[in-house]
Design a protein around this motif. Structure first.
Motif, PDB file in Angstrom:
ATOM      1  N   UNK A   1      80.389  77.145  49.876  1.00 25.39           N
ATOM      2  CA  UNK A   1      79.978  75.874  49.987  1.00 25.39           C
ATOM      3  C   UNK A   1      79.624  75.118  48.809  1.00 25.39           C
ATOM      4  N   UNK A   2      79.796  75.807  47.743  1.00 27.88           N
ATOM      5  CA  UNK A   2      79.453  75.042  46.466  1.00 27.88           C
ATOM      6  C   UNK A   2      80.652  74.140  46.263  1.00 27.88           C
ATOM      7  N   UNK A   3      81.758  74.709  46.521  1.00 28.52           N
ATOM      8  CA  UNK A   3      83.071  74.027  46.447  1.00 28.52           C
ATOM      9  C   UNK A   3      83.228  72.971  47.557  1.00 28.52           C
ATOM     10  N   UNK A   4      83.193  73.395  48.864  1.00 28.89           N
ATOM     11  CA  UNK A   4      83.310  72.646  50.147  1.00 28.89           C
ATOM     12  C   UNK A   4      82.190  71.440  50.306  1.00 28.89           C
ATOM     13  N   UNK A   5      80.914  71.439  50.046  1.00 31.48           N
ATOM     14  CA  UNK A   5      80.179  70.591  50.314  1.00 31.48           C
ATOM     15  C   UNK A   5      79.145  70.017  48.978  1.00 31.48           C
TER      16      UNK A   5
END
Length: 429
Positions: A234-238
């Motif tokens: 979720x570092x990349x997606x959010x």
């Protein structure tokens, strides 16, 4: 001779034999459906069903937390009655619950169906993990890495397909996406029914218990590390999309490019790297490498706020390339440790518990990333990178601990976790 050898390797990678091929095709089909649905799900619930966004969030949280309860029981059922049977049952339930989303009209109905769907998804993950362990033979981690390549590709294709429905933006278009996802689960089940053997349960030692995994301290420690490291997804997606939109002058299309680059790197490199990471020891080292790559990628993401607008997109892409490479190493490490430290006869139970740890980390990730990291700005990004590096450094220690306890016969679930020749040669029904 060289050309023929290379062609044979490429052919065998693209078209594995028997049960592995069937599992790849079934998983690919179901993930195309996931890509279709997940892209538009929130819009459907809020714009078509007219549920407030806050209610949708609460309902999904309840469903997600309840779904954690299914992991170990479903895994035990897979170990007791065979993984294919439980996997097929979970796919059938997912097909039914997904189709039922078309008929929801209230928050209570939405929450009920979403909860049943998450319970089925958790059961599918546990039984599917056990099925991968059996179909993978002596190399389950390498097979799982190859499978993830096609899974990622399926999600990408589904996401692209959903874009057309989003452009139409009508109830019928959203309904088509939902029903297509339901059909994908049904099709995946039919493919597995025809192409995957009904593997017989493996003999279990007398001291085996339905909750033995909870007494396996090395494995519990690994699951804790794996769940915490899962924040990187979720570092990349959010986190990065919010950062790019709120703290940089990067064009809005940068977010779409970031997603595409992340998926592309994973599709291209997952099998190539994962095929070389199979033992727990190799998994521990890969976990450390992943942590170091995240230690580099997080500060690079933070720096996108400090560069000119024409530099920010390029720096974001570079950061995501590094991060995606770390994701490939991290997931490959998870496969090697998740399968390698689990006893053959209890793969379902262990994979179910691994899923619980991962899902719990994903449930906590939005709160942690949006408050602690975004709240601290650049310092938050640096601390996040250091956190990932520390988790990675613990990987080899946990791997060595797990291997040591199994060599000395301390495995609480019974037999040695390594796949013996006898186990791999057991006939399928």
């Amino acid at each position: 001779m060289i050309a023929n050898g290379s062609g044979h390797r490429i052919s065998s990678w693209l078209a594995p034999e028997g049960p592995q091929r069937a599992l790849i095709v079934a998983s690919f089909v179901s993930r195309v459906g996931n890509g279709l649905f997940n892209t538009a799900a929130v819009l459907y619930f809020t714009l078509v069903v007219h549920l407030p966004a806050a209610q949708v969030g609460v309902g999904l949280t309840i469903a997600g937390l309840t779904g954690l309860l299914a992991g170990i029981p479903a895994g035990n059922l897979a170990d007791r009655y065979g993984p294919r049977r439980v996997w097929l049952a979970s796919l059938a339930m997912q097909a039914v619950t997904m189709a039922a989303f078309v008929f929801i009209q209230s928050w209570a109905t939405f929450t009920l169906i979403a909860t049943l769907d998450r319970l089925a998804a958790a059961a599918s993950g546990a039984a599917g993990g056990a099925l991968i362990a059996r179909a993978g033979g002596e190399r389950p981690a390498a097979f799982r890495a190859k499978l993830r390549t096609f899974v990622n590709l399926g999600v990408v294709l589904g996401t692209v397909g959903a874009g057309f429905a989003l452009a139409v933006n009508s109830r019928s278009a959203y309904t088509a996406l939902i029903l297509a996802n339901a059909a994908s689960f049904a099709c995946a089940g039919l493919i597995a029914l025809v192409g995957v053997p009904d593997y017989r349960p493996l003999p279990r030692p007398e001291k085996h218990r339905g909750w033995s995994v909870l007494a396996d301290r090395p494995y519990v420690s690994f699951v804790a590390l794996y769940g915490a490291m899962g924040l990187q997804y979720q570092t990349v997606s959010l986190l990065l999309p919010i950062w790019l939109s709120a703290h940089t002058d990067a064009p809005r299309w940068t977010v779409a490019v970031v997603y595409a680059v992340n998926s592309g790197v994973c599709v291209l490199l997952q099998s190539r790297i994962g095929s070389r990471i199979e033992t727990p020891r190799q998994g521990g080292r890969a976990f450390r490498i992943a942590g170091l790559l995240f230690l580099v990628s997080c500060p690079l993401m933070a720096l996108t706020a400090d560069v000119p607008v024409w530099v920010a997109p390029g720096l974001a892409i570079l950061a995501v390339c590094v991060h995606s490479l770390g994701e490939v190493w991290e997931s490959s490490a998870g496969f090697a440790l998740g399968f390698g430290l689990a006893p053959d006869h209890a793969q379902g139970q262990y994979q179910g518990f691994l899923g619980i740890g991962f899902d719990a980390g994903q449930a906590l990730a939005p709160v942690i990333l949006t408050t602690a990291v975004l709240g601290l700005g650049h310092t938050g990004w640096l601390l996040l990178g250091a956190f990932f590096a520390a988790l990675g450094a613990a990987g080899p220690v946990v791997a060595a601990w797990g291997e040591r306890t199994r060599r000395t016969g301390q495995d609480p679930a019974g037999t040695s976790p390594g796949r013996s020749g006898d186990a791999a040669l057991l006939d399928a029904e």
